[in-house]
Write a protein that holds these residues in place. Sequence first.
Motif, mmCIF file in Angstrom:
data_model
loop_
_atom_site.group_PDB
_atom_site.id
_atom_site.type_symbol
_atom_site.label_atom_id
_atom_site.label_comp_id
_atom_site.label_asym_id
_atom_site.label_seq_id
_atom_site.Cartn_x
_atom_site.Cartn_y
_atom_site.Cartn_z
ATOM 1 N N ALA A 28 0.841 -1.112 0.082
ATOM 2 C CA ALA A 28 -0.021 0.159 0.169
ATOM 3 C C ALA A 28 0.817 1.260 -0.205
ATOM 4 O O ALA A 28 0.436 2.262 -0.387
ATOM 5 C CB ALA A 28 -0.879 0.177 1.045
ATOM 6 N N ARG A 29 2.087 1.129 0.469
ATOM 7 C CA ARG A 29 2.801 2.339 0.509
ATOM 8 C C ARG A 29 3.307 2.849 -0.697
ATOM 9 O O ARG A 29 3.956 3.830 -0.964
ATOM 10 C CB ARG A 29 4.065 2.234 1.460
ATOM 11 N N ASN A 30 3.351 1.810 -1.791
ATOM 12 C CA ASN A 30 3.709 2.120 -3.186
ATOM 13 C C ASN A 30 2.824 3.223 -3.804
ATOM 14 O O ASN A 30 2.890 3.469 -4.962
ATOM 15 C CB ASN A 30 4.150 0.908 -3.842
ATOM 16 N N GLY A 31 1.737 3.664 -3.382
ATOM 17 C CA GLY A 31 0.852 4.576 -3.895
ATOM 18 C C GLY A 31 -0.078 4.105 -5.063
ATOM 19 O O GLY A 31 -0.484 4.342 -5.989
ATOM 20 N N LEU A 32 -0.382 2.433 -4.596
ATOM 21 C CA LEU A 32 -1.401 1.720 -5.628
ATOM 22 C C LEU A 32 -2.843 2.347 -5.493
ATOM 23 O O LEU A 32 -2.956 2.704 -4.430
ATOM 24 C CB LEU A 32 -1.280 0.497 -5.443
ATOM 25 N N PRO A 33 -3.493 2.168 -6.368
ATOM 26 C CA PRO A 33 -5.031 2.436 -6.291
ATOM 27 C C PRO A 33 -5.532 2.272 -5.066
ATOM 28 O O PRO A 33 -5.446 0.755 -4.706
ATOM 29 C CB PRO A 33 -5.641 2.022 -7.551
ATOM 30 N N ILE A 34 -6.443 2.934 -4.472
ATOM 31 C CA ILE A 34 -7.212 2.452 -3.284
ATOM 32 C C ILE A 34 -8.007 1.410 -3.804
ATOM 33 O O ILE A 34 -8.196 0.431 -2.587
ATOM 34 C CB ILE A 34 -8.014 3.649 -2.643
ATOM 35 N N ARG A 35 -8.500 1.051 -4.762
ATOM 36 C CA ARG A 35 -9.488 0.013 -5.071
ATOM 37 C C ARG A 35 -8.579 -1.306 -4.822
ATOM 38 O O ARG A 35 -9.004 -2.292 -4.589
ATOM 39 C CB ARG A 35 -10.082 0.146 -6.412
ATOM 40 N N LEU A 36 -7.632 -1.436 -5.417
ATOM 41 C CA LEU A 36 -6.526 -2.507 -5.195
ATOM 42 C C LEU A 36 -6.426 -2.732 -3.842
ATOM 43 O O LEU A 36 -6.145 -3.905 -3.487
ATOM 44 C CB LEU A 36 -5.224 -2.309 -6.188
ATOM 45 N N ILE A 37 -6.030 -1.716 -3.044
ATOM 46 C CA ILE A 37 -5.949 -1.984 -1.460
ATOM 47 C C ILE A 37 -6.976 -2.456 -0.879
ATOM 48 O O ILE A 37 -6.890 -3.408 -0.019
ATOM 49 C CB ILE A 37 -5.017 -0.832 -1.064
ATOM 50 N N LEU A 38 -8.147 -2.033 -1.322
ATOM 51 C CA LEU A 38 -9.233 -2.533 -0.599
ATOM 52 C C LEU A 38 -9.653 -3.950 -0.894
ATOM 53 O O LEU A 38 -10.082 -4.553 -0.251
ATOM 54 C CB LEU A 38 -10.804 -1.590 -0.976
ATOM 55 N N ALA A 39 -9.446 -4.411 -2.281
ATOM 56 C CA ALA A 39 -9.634 -5.668 -2.838
ATOM 57 C C ALA A 39 -8.770 -6.584 -1.909
ATOM 58 O O ALA A 39 -9.289 -7.769 -1.646
ATOM 59 C CB ALA A 39 -9.301 -5.754 -4.174
ATOM 60 N N MET A 40 -7.501 -6.183 -1.640
ATOM 61 C CA MET A 40 -6.634 -7.030 -1.062
ATOM 62 C C MET A 40 -6.959 -7.339 0.392
ATOM 63 O O MET A 40 -6.742 -8.263 1.019
ATOM 64 C CB MET A 40 -5.249 -6.525 -1.123
ATOM 65 N N ALA A 41 -7.606 -6.226 0.833
ATOM 66 C CA ALA A 41 -7.901 -6.080 2.556
ATOM 67 C C ALA A 41 -8.868 -6.965 2.441
ATOM 68 O O ALA A 41 -9.143 -7.858 3.414
ATOM 69 C CB ALA A 41 -8.259 -4.587 2.939
ATOM 70 N N PHE A 42 -9.826 -6.944 1.531
ATOM 71 C CA PHE A 42 -11.153 -7.789 1.468
ATOM 72 C C PHE A 42 -10.820 -9.433 1.640
ATOM 73 O O PHE A 42 -11.249 -10.068 2.216
ATOM 74 C CB PHE A 42 -12.094 -7.515 0.272
ATOM 75 N N ASN A 43 -9.657 -9.729 0.735
ATOM 76 C CA ASN A 43 -9.507 -11.069 0.805
ATOM 77 C C ASN A 43 -8.900 -11.549 2.125
ATOM 78 O O ASN A 43 -9.118 -12.450 2.679
ATOM 79 C CB ASN A 43 -8.068 -11.217 -0.344
ATOM 80 N N LEU A 44 -8.249 -10.538 2.876
ATOM 81 C CA LEU A 44 -7.570 -10.942 4.036
ATOM 82 C C LEU A 44 -8.763 -11.004 5.124
ATOM 83 O O LEU A 44 -8.684 -11.741 6.032
ATOM 84 C CB LEU A 44 -6.531 -9.889 4.437
#
Length: 166
Positions: free
Chosen positions: A66-82
């Motif tokens: 997430a610290r790499n400035g990736l899109p929030i939707r990608l971070i949210l999707a990954m968080a949803f998997n967790l």
Amino acid sequence: MTTQSKEYTNDPSYKTLKRISSIMDEAIPIPGTKFSIGGDALIGMLPVVGDTVSVIVSGIALFSVARNGLPIRLILAMAFNLLIDYLIGLVPALGDFLDIFYRANRNNLKMLEGYYEKNPEAIHQVNKNSTGLIIFTAFIFLILSGIIITVGYFVKSMIWQTFGLS
């Protein structure tokens, strides 16, 4: 695929996610099969604590990416998997069994690779999962709001009855 599209593989946060994915989802091969289990399934056998430790370890990889400035939707999707992995693991016995098959870290790694490679299927999965997290969060918010309002109403009623205000 061009060499340029694989430059992300040198990124330290990608390497962290890949390492954690390998350890948590595929570290121990099962002899005579193509199947393997990871630390997530083993740690998850400790009720609640194991799943919590597992999601914290996976969260480290997510934070790194997430610290790499990736899109929030990608971070949210990954968080949803967790989140799904955590909730599955909380179910006694059945959750431990299902945790072997739901590999959140590997799914996150595939989504990240798909994002970097501009894979339409991965981007669709990102959009679907991030929307799922938003809906889940809104649902939890509504439930908690309802509980707070209900408890507040009963506390107010008890106070009013105690002091004869009703």
